[in-house]
Design a protein around this motif. Structure first.
Motif, PDB file in Angstrom:
ATOM      1  N   PRO A  49       0.821  -1.216   0.000  1.00  0.00           N
ATOM      2  CA  PRO A  49       0.000   0.000   0.000  1.00  0.00           C
ATOM      3  C   PRO A  49       0.852   1.261   0.000  1.00  0.00           C
ATOM      4  O   PRO A  49       1.873   1.341   0.674  1.00  0.00           O
ATOM      5  CB  PRO A  49      -0.820  -0.124   1.289  1.00  0.00           C
ATOM      6  N   GLY A  50       0.412   2.227  -0.800  1.00  0.00           N
ATOM      7  CA  GLY A  50       1.095   3.516  -0.851  1.00  0.00           C
ATOM      8  C   GLY A  50       2.315   3.560  -1.746  1.00  0.00           C
ATOM      9  O   GLY A  50       2.995   4.576  -1.820  1.00  0.00           O
ATOM     10  N   VAL A  51       2.620   2.461  -2.444  1.00  0.00           N
ATOM     11  CA  VAL A  51       3.810   2.403  -3.296  1.00  0.00           C
ATOM     12  C   VAL A  51       3.427   2.762  -4.728  1.00  0.00           C
ATOM     13  O   VAL A  51       2.496   2.210  -5.290  1.00  0.00           O
ATOM     14  CB  VAL A  51       4.451   0.996  -3.248  1.00  0.00           C
ATOM     15  N   ALA A  52       4.188   3.702  -5.296  1.00  0.00           N
ATOM     16  CA  ALA A  52       4.032   4.060  -6.705  1.00  0.00           C
ATOM     17  C   ALA A  52       5.099   3.333  -7.507  1.00  0.00           C
ATOM     18  O   ALA A  52       6.092   2.849  -6.952  1.00  0.00           O
ATOM     19  CB  ALA A  52       4.174   5.573  -6.877  1.00  0.00           C
ATOM     20  N   ARG A  53       4.926   3.273  -8.807  1.00  0.00           N
ATOM     21  CA  ARG A  53       5.881   2.601  -9.694  1.00  0.00           C
ATOM     22  C   ARG A  53       7.313   3.102  -9.484  1.00  0.00           C
ATOM     23  O   ARG A  53       8.261   2.343  -9.482  1.00  0.00           O
ATOM     24  CB  ARG A  53       5.437   2.808 -11.149  1.00  0.00           C
ATOM     25  N   GLU A  54       7.462   4.404  -9.274  1.00  0.00           N
ATOM     26  CA  GLU A  54       8.789   4.998  -9.088  1.00  0.00           C
ATOM     27  C   GLU A  54       9.471   4.529  -7.806  1.00  0.00           C
ATOM     28  O   GLU A  54      10.689   4.582  -7.695  1.00  0.00           O
ATOM     29  CB  GLU A  54       8.692   6.529  -9.065  1.00  0.00           C
ATOM     30  N   GLY A  55       8.705   4.085  -6.823  1.00  0.00           N
ATOM     31  CA  GLY A  55       9.272   3.657  -5.547  1.00  0.00           C
ATOM     32  C   GLY A  55       9.425   2.155  -5.421  1.00  0.00           C
ATOM     33  O   GLY A  55       9.658   1.641  -4.334  1.00  0.00           O
ATOM     34  N   LEU A  56       9.303   1.431  -6.549  1.00  0.00           N
ATOM     35  CA  LEU A  56       9.312  -0.033  -6.520  1.00  0.00           C
ATOM     36  C   LEU A  56      10.525  -0.582  -7.249  1.00  0.00           C
ATOM     37  O   LEU A  56      10.860  -0.127  -8.335  1.00  0.00           O
ATOM     38  CB  LEU A  56       8.033  -0.564  -7.181  1.00  0.00           C
ATOM     39  N   GLY A  57      11.166  -1.562  -6.643  1.00  0.00           N
ATOM     40  CA  GLY A  57      12.281  -2.255  -7.279  1.00  0.00           C
ATOM     41  C   GLY A  57      12.092  -3.759  -7.170  1.00  0.00           C
ATOM     42  O   GLY A  57      11.907  -4.283  -6.069  1.00  0.00           O
ATOM     43  N   VAL A  58      12.106  -4.441  -8.306  1.00  0.00           N
ATOM     44  CA  VAL A  58      12.013  -5.901  -8.347  1.00  0.00           C
ATOM     45  C   VAL A  58      13.201  -6.377  -9.163  1.00  0.00           C
ATOM     46  O   VAL A  58      13.431  -5.895 -10.265  1.00  0.00           O
ATOM     47  CB  VAL A  58      10.702  -6.381  -9.010  1.00  0.00           C
ATOM     48  N   ARG A  59      13.965  -7.325  -8.609  1.00  0.00           N
ATOM     49  CA  ARG A  59      15.114  -7.827  -9.356  1.00  0.00           C
ATOM     50  C   ARG A  59      15.413  -9.260  -8.974  1.00  0.00           C
ATOM     51  O   ARG A  59      15.008  -9.736  -7.916  1.00  0.00           O
ATOM     52  CB  ARG A  59      16.339  -6.950  -9.161  1.00  0.00           C
ATOM     53  N   VAL A  60      16.116  -9.936  -9.882  1.00  0.00           N
ATOM     54  CA  VAL A  60      16.549 -11.306  -9.658  1.00  0.00           C
ATOM     55  C   VAL A  60      18.067 -11.299  -9.652  1.00  0.00           C
ATOM     56  O   VAL A  60      18.703 -10.700 -10.510  1.00  0.00           O
ATOM     57  CB  VAL A  60      16.024 -12.250 -10.769  1.00  0.00           C
ATOM     58  N   ASP A  61      18.644 -11.957  -8.655  1.00  0.00           N
ATOM     59  CA  ASP A  61      20.095 -12.096  -8.550  1.00  0.00           C
ATOM     60  C   ASP A  61      20.361 -13.574  -8.273  1.00  0.00           C
ATOM     61  O   ASP A  61      20.081 -14.057  -7.177  1.00  0.00           O
ATOM     62  CB  ASP A  61      20.632 -11.207  -7.433  1.00  0.00           C
ATOM     63  N   GLY A  62      20.858 -14.284  -9.283  1.00  0.00           N
ATOM     64  CA  GLY A  62      21.040 -15.733  -9.142  1.00  0.00           C
ATOM     65  C   GLY A  62      19.686 -16.399  -9.027  1.00  0.00           C
ATOM     66  O   GLY A  62      18.813 -16.221  -9.872  1.00  0.00           O
ATOM     67  N   ASP A  63      19.479 -17.134  -7.936  1.00  0.00           N
ATOM     68  CA  ASP A  63      18.184 -17.780  -7.721  1.00  0.00           C
ATOM     69  C   ASP A  63      17.335 -17.025  -6.701  1.00  0.00           C
ATOM     70  O   ASP A  63      16.360 -17.548  -6.186  1.00  0.00           O
ATOM     71  CB  ASP A  63      18.368 -19.241  -7.301  1.00  0.00           C
ATOM     72  N   SER A  64      17.692 -15.780  -6.415  1.00  0.00           N
ATOM     73  CA  SER A  64      16.950 -14.965  -5.447  1.00  0.00           C
ATOM     74  C   SER A  64      16.156 -13.870  -6.134  1.00  0.00           C
ATOM     75  O   SER A  64      16.652 -13.191  -7.035  1.00  0.00           O
ATOM     76  CB  SER A  64      17.906 -14.330  -4.440  1.00  0.00           C
ATOM     77  N   LEU A  65      14.919 -13.698  -5.688  1.00  0.00           N
ATOM     78  CA  LEU A  65      14.038 -12.645  -6.157  1.00  0.00           C
ATOM     79  C   LEU A  65      13.908 -11.639  -5.025  1.00  0.00           C
ATOM     80  O   LEU A  65      13.606 -12.015  -3.894  1.00  0.00           O
ATOM     81  CB  LEU A  65      12.661 -13.225  -6.505  1.00  0.00           C
ATOM     82  N   PHE A  66      14.142 -10.360  -5.318  1.00  0.00           N
ATOM     83  CA  PHE A  66      14.088  -9.307  -4.313  1.00  0.00           C
ATOM     84  C   PHE A  66      12.999  -8.313  -4.674  1.00  0.00           C
ATOM     85  O   PHE A  66      12.890  -7.883  -5.823  1.00  0.00           O
ATOM     86  CB  PHE A  66      15.419  -8.552  -4.234  1.00  0.00           C
ATOM     87  N   ILE A  67      12.200  -7.945  -3.671  1.00  0.00           N
ATOM     88  CA  ILE A  67      11.208  -6.892  -3.808  1.00  0.00           C
ATOM     89  C   ILE A  67      11.568  -5.833  -2.777  1.00  0.00           C
ATOM     90  O   ILE A  67      11.674  -6.134  -1.589  1.00  0.00           O
ATOM     91  CB  ILE A  67       9.778  -7.406  -3.532  1.00  0.00           C
ATOM     92  N   GLU A  68      11.787  -4.603  -3.238  1.00  0.00           N
ATOM     93  CA  GLU A  68      12.065  -3.474  -2.351  1.00  0.00           C
ATOM     94  C   GLU A  68      11.199  -2.315  -2.802  1.00  0.00           C
ATOM     95  O   GLU A  68      11.097  -2.043  -4.001  1.00  0.00           O
ATOM     96  CB  GLU A  68      13.533  -3.084  -2.401  1.00  0.00           C
ATOM     97  N   ALA A  69      10.560  -1.649  -1.857  1.00  0.00           N
ATOM     98  CA  ALA A  69       9.656  -0.562  -2.222  1.00  0.00           C
ATOM     99  C   ALA A  69       9.622   0.486  -1.122  1.00  0.00           C
ATOM    100  O   ALA A  69       9.882   0.189   0.046  1.00  0.00           O
ATOM    101  CB  ALA A  69       8.249  -1.111  -2.461  1.00  0.00           C
ATOM    102  N   THR A  70       9.279   1.699  -1.523  1.00  0.00           N
ATOM    103  CA  THR A  70       9.110   2.795  -0.579  1.00  0.00           C
ATOM    104  C   THR A  70       7.756   3.438  -0.850  1.00  0.00           C
ATOM    105  O   THR A  70       7.460   3.809  -1.986  1.00  0.00           O
ATOM    106  CB  THR A  70      10.228   3.845  -0.746  1.00  0.00           C
ATOM    107  N   ALA A  71       6.957   3.546   0.204  1.00  0.00           N
ATOM    108  CA  ALA A  71       5.648   4.180   0.081  1.00  0.00           C
ATOM    109  C   ALA A  71       5.810   5.682   0.227  1.00  0.00           C
ATOM    110  O   ALA A  71       6.678   6.162   0.958  1.00  0.00           O
ATOM    111  CB  ALA A  71       4.702   3.646   1.158  1.00  0.00           C
ATOM    112  N   ALA A  72       4.997   6.404  -0.483  1.00  0.00           N
ATOM    113  CA  ALA A  72       5.000   7.863  -0.393  1.00  0.00           C
ATOM    114  C   ALA A  72       3.567   8.329  -0.213  1.00  0.00           C
ATOM    115  O   ALA A  72       2.687   7.887  -0.953  1.00  0.00           O
ATOM    116  CB  ALA A  72       5.594   8.466  -1.659  1.00  0.00           C
ATOM    117  N   PRO A  73       3.322   9.198   0.754  1.00  0.00           N
ATOM    118  CA  PRO A  73       1.951   9.686   0.931  1.00  0.00           C
ATOM    119  C   PRO A  73       1.513  10.481  -0.294  1.00  0.00           C
ATOM    120  O   PRO A  73       2.295  11.218  -0.886  1.00  0.00           O
ATOM    121  CB  PRO A  73       2.029  10.575   2.171  1.00  0.00           C
ATOM    122  N   ASP A  74       0.276  10.273  -0.686  1.00  0.00           N
ATOM    123  CA  ASP A  74      -0.279  10.950  -1.850  1.00  0.00           C
ATOM    124  C   ASP A  74      -0.947  12.235  -1.368  1.00  0.00           C
ATOM    125  O   ASP A  74      -2.119  12.248  -1.027  1.00  0.00           O
ATOM    126  CB  ASP A  74      -1.280  10.037  -2.552  1.00  0.00           C
TER     127      ASP A  74
END
Length: 135
Positions: A49-74
């Motif tokens: 909740p509260g995460v925009a496309r600009e604040g979202l990072g999804v990546r794969v490194d080897g066999d690991s999937l990482f989700i990192e995000a920052t919410a910003a108040p609208d």
């Protein structure tokens, strides 16, 4: 737990920040995730909740999937947030992908605060029917 994907919630297993990425140090929330499987692959739904496309990072490194995000108040235009309930606007989650999954073909979509990741199975890992001939 599904044998195709494993979750890891420990902070010490998160990757180091890559050059050019925003510093997301400090406390974070582990977002709730639902994982579904069918013959074609895995679908992962993460609540962000509260995460925009600009604040979202999804990546794969080897066999690991990482989700990192920052919410910003609208905030409405011409207004400034002076009080907010969100104390920890950063999200992090890590998954270990099985070799049955094709990480190079992951599709991601963000809608209404829900991240949907579609992770297809490799062709050789998909179930197949074998025809039996008589005679």
């Amino acid at each position: 737990m599904n044998s195709n994907i494993q979750t890891q919630n420990r902070q010490d297993r998160l990757p180091q920040r890559q050059e050019g990425e925003p510093d997301r140090g400090g406390p974070f929330v582990v977002p709730p995730v639902d994982v579904f499987e069918n013959e074609a692959g895995i679908t992962l739904l993460a609540d962000l909740p509260g995460v925009a496309r600009e604040g979202l990072g999804v990546r794969v490194d080897g066999d690991s999937l990482f989700i990192e995000a920052t919410a910003a108040p609208d905030a409405p235009a011409q207004m400034e947030l002076i009080y907010g309930e969100v104390q920890i606007p950063s999200y992090r989650r890590q998954f270990t992908l099985s070799r049955e999954l094709d990480a190079s073909r992951i599709e991601a979509a963000l809608k209404d605060g829900v991240l949907k990741l579609s992770i297809p199975k490799r062709e050789e890992a998909k179930p197949r029917r074998i025809e039996v001939r008589v005679g």
